[in-house]
Each structure stands twice: as C-alpha cells, then as structure tokens.
Design a protein around this motif. Sequence first.
Motif, PDB file in Angstrom:
ATOM      1  N   GLY A  10       0.815  -1.207   0.000  1.00 57.31           N
ATOM      2  CA  GLY A  10       0.000   0.000   0.000  1.00 57.31           C
ATOM      3  C   GLY A  10       0.845   1.251   0.000  1.00 57.31           C
ATOM      4  N   SER A  82      -4.498  -2.250  -7.386  1.00 55.53           N
ATOM      5  CA  SER A  82      -4.180  -2.143  -5.957  1.00 55.53           C
ATOM      6  C   SER A  82      -4.294  -0.696  -5.488  1.00 55.53           C
ATOM      7  CB  SER A  82      -2.770  -2.670  -5.698  1.00 55.53           C
ATOM      8  OG  SER A  82      -2.383  -2.474  -4.365  1.00 55.53           O
ATOM      9  N   ASN A  86      -7.182   1.288  -2.847  1.00 56.62           N
ATOM     10  CA  ASN A  86      -6.836   2.197  -1.764  1.00 56.62           C
ATOM     11  C   ASN A  86      -7.346   3.616  -2.027  1.00 56.62           C
ATOM     12  OD1 ASN A  86      -5.006   0.730   0.279  1.00 56.62           O
ATOM     13  ND2 ASN A  86      -4.104   0.138  -1.679  1.00 56.62           N
ATOM     14  N   GLU A 366      -1.860  -5.771   0.954  1.00 52.91           N
ATOM     15  CA  GLU A 366      -2.812  -4.656   0.915  1.00 52.91           C
ATOM     16  C   GLU A 366      -2.739  -3.794   2.168  1.00 52.91           C
ATOM     17  OE1 GLU A 366      -6.738  -5.911  -0.012  1.00 52.91           O
ATOM     18  OE2 GLU A 366      -6.202  -6.600  -2.022  1.00 52.91           O
TER      19      GLU A 366
END
Length: 457
Positions: A10, A82, A86, A366
């Motif tokens: 992340g 990804s 977020n 993640e």
Amino acid sequence: MNANHHETSGSSRGRRITLRGPAELADALPYMLGFHPTDSVVLVGLHGEHGRFGGRVRLGIPRSPREWASTAGHLAECLVESSERNGDRPDGIVVFLCQDPEPGETGSRVMERLRPFAQRLRTACGALDIPVYEVLCISDGLYFSYCCPDDRCCPPGGTPMGLVGTSVAAATAAYAGIQVRGSLRDMEARLKPQGAPVDEPQRAALDAAAASIVPRILEGPPGQGREEVRETTLRTAREIMRRFAGPEARTRPSGGVAAADAADDALIGTEEAAAVILGLQDRATRDRAAEWMEGWEGTAALRLWRVLARRCVTPYQEHAAAPLTLAGWTAWSTGDEPTARVALGLALDADPEYVFARLLHQACNEGLDPESLRSCLRSERDSRAAVEQAPPAPGRRAATRTPARPQPARLSLRKPGRQPGGERRAPAGVRPSGPATGRPRSAAPRPGGQRGSRSGR
C-alpha cells in the motif's frame, strides 16, 4: 519468485523526503521494500503534483522473453488495481529492473538484454493512460536509465551506486528505524534446503516419519489417530521452542545470520523435524501452531518455522508450504512485513493453491491490520482452554465426554487506523483455518514425498 503471484504494498506512510534524480531513486529502492530486490522488476506508483510514492508491486524477472509482454501487462494492471482499491489511482510510475550479471556478463550487457522488457513495461503502463517517468536498470553496482537522454547524469556505461548508508534515504530510514534485511536472495536462502549432502539424512527421516505416521492416522477409531498425531506434533514443536528460549540459545553466535541459522539447526534432530513437518500438513494442527505469534512464543516460533522450511528437502518440497506460511504469518504478526512477504511468496512457490498462504499474502500486501486475525486466534485458544477445563456434567462419566471443538470466530482484516464502521474486509473472508473453498485432500502422507492430508489447507 515465479510469475504466478506478485508482491504489492500500500501507500507509503511516515516521514517525507525529496528525491532528486535517478541516483537517489536507485538508492531509495531497498528502503521502500525492506531488502535489496535481486532478480526483480519493481513498479512504484507516483501520486500528485510532486510525485508522492504510493503502491508498489514486485515480481521475479521472467527468464523467457516470451513472457515479458504478458508479465508487463499483468504488473501494470495489478499496480493500478491495488492503488484504486486504496482510493488513489497513480498519476505516474517508476520502474526498476534489478538483476545481477551472469558469469562473463557485464552490467551494461544486462541493461541491453532487458531493454525490450523495459519497453514492454512502458507500453503496458501507457495503455492504461499512466506515463512512466523513469525506468532504471540496477546491475553489478551500477544503475542505468532507459529514459534519461543526458549523458552527464546517466552515461551509457552506467553510474556507480553511492556508498551504502550515505544517502538522504538511508539517513531518513535510519532515523525512522527502517531496516534493510540484506538481499532478497539471502532472505530466501534462510528458508530453503541447503542441498546435498546435508539433505540426505533429512530425506531418510521424512520417509521414515511418513511410514510411521500414516498408520497412526488410519488405524483405530475415526479421528482418534489424527488427534493423537496432532497433540504429539504440537507438544514436540513446543518443546523445541523452549530450547530456542533457553539461556544458551538466546545468546546468538557471532558470524551473522548464517551462523545463527546453523545454531538453530543444531538444536533440532532430523527425526523430530520430520515428525513436526508431517504433522503440520493437517490444517487443524497448523492453525493451532499459528497461535504462537506473540512475545517469546512468536520469536521462537519464527526460528522453528525457518528450520522446518529448510528441512523440506526433495521430494518433500510441497510440504514446505505449511512452515513457510507459519513463518510468514508470525513475521507479519510481529511487524516484519518484508520477511512475511518473502516467506509467503515462497509458500506459494511450493504450493500455488495453498489457500491460507494466498489469503495472508494478499492481506499483507494490501496493508491490512493483522490484529484482527491475532484477536481471532486468541479467542479460539481461550475457547478451547475453557472447554478443556470445564468439569464434566453431573451424572456422566468424564471418560465418555468428547468436548466439541470450538467453532472459529469470523475474521475481518482492516486497515490500520480505520474506524470499525469503515473497516476493509479481506475479499475472501480470511479465517484462521482457511476457507472452505480450499481443495479437499483425503490422502494421508505417504513415503516418497507425497502430500499429506490438507483438508481446506
């Protein structure tokens, strides 16, 4: 690491620094990942007007150029997806290609050999309407730019990397307590068998353990043999952990990581290692072992899982999925995310369908919070202890009671700092025992390296 799975991370959090030019970008890469990414392609997302670092994705460089086009597209899509999960699509991307030269090869030759792959990556990112601001090749202590046309800062022959620990990124990382744990190759070596002739005694012990444990599982009343093997496995593993926690084992030998691992290996015999490895192929046994995740138990357990992973010699490589997954979980639970990603990646190399490893790998990548899983495992442990300590019901003989195994609580993993109302759940609903979607296996372990019973994994 193969192309079947990748590592993502992340958005970066913490102290802000400014990197100026390719040299500082190349130097900052190990501090972003926590290790030196040997034989890897890394994509880093950039966000906002000033190019703030965001999500990252890493994968081993495919050996066959025929795989480069599909790998480039896969990596670009993974990074974008990804980042979007977020809530922040990248505005740009920086690409790193890291590979040591083969014997007789130079860094410049590596750079030219990987040039078509670099172009594939730029094209794949461009197809998603995201520009690539820089592509760097790092090889043989040099960095090369595929994008910078200025020979003064990026000469065709490459530019030497700066001295380790002297850059602004190194200073900031040291201030923040961020560690670089050596190279990816070194980290993986701690979790792989050493090779012949050391492997031969362990192979013989695994054959003997499989021949001994299988009849114990299959003979007698249903479930009784499996339960006996489970309790024996956990008791043996805990005895080994106490050796690691003893005064003589707490004093780590000089000579670095290799000497420390050798000292750990010396504390475990081949027969008991084989018995624990075979016992961990049972899902319920593995889940019970996952409860050793904190304090001295977590420290000792991580050392134990490393040793057992190194003992999974040919043809028992697939059996390493269980200790490698436990190593990844314990490392993640204790805050060592780089080690967790490496261990979980190797678990998926050993068995790409090992559900528990796959879900932990996704959750770790993640940036989800492991505390929810720790809480669930604590709850299961406490519930089981309460059932075992409960007095028998009046009018019944204690010997006839068969306590029901407590049902696992439902688990959700959430982002650090999120409020309960806005928590983010793992897509597949991670549970300590693995989901019911795992492919059931009914065969018990057999000599010759065949898989054990891994119902649900």
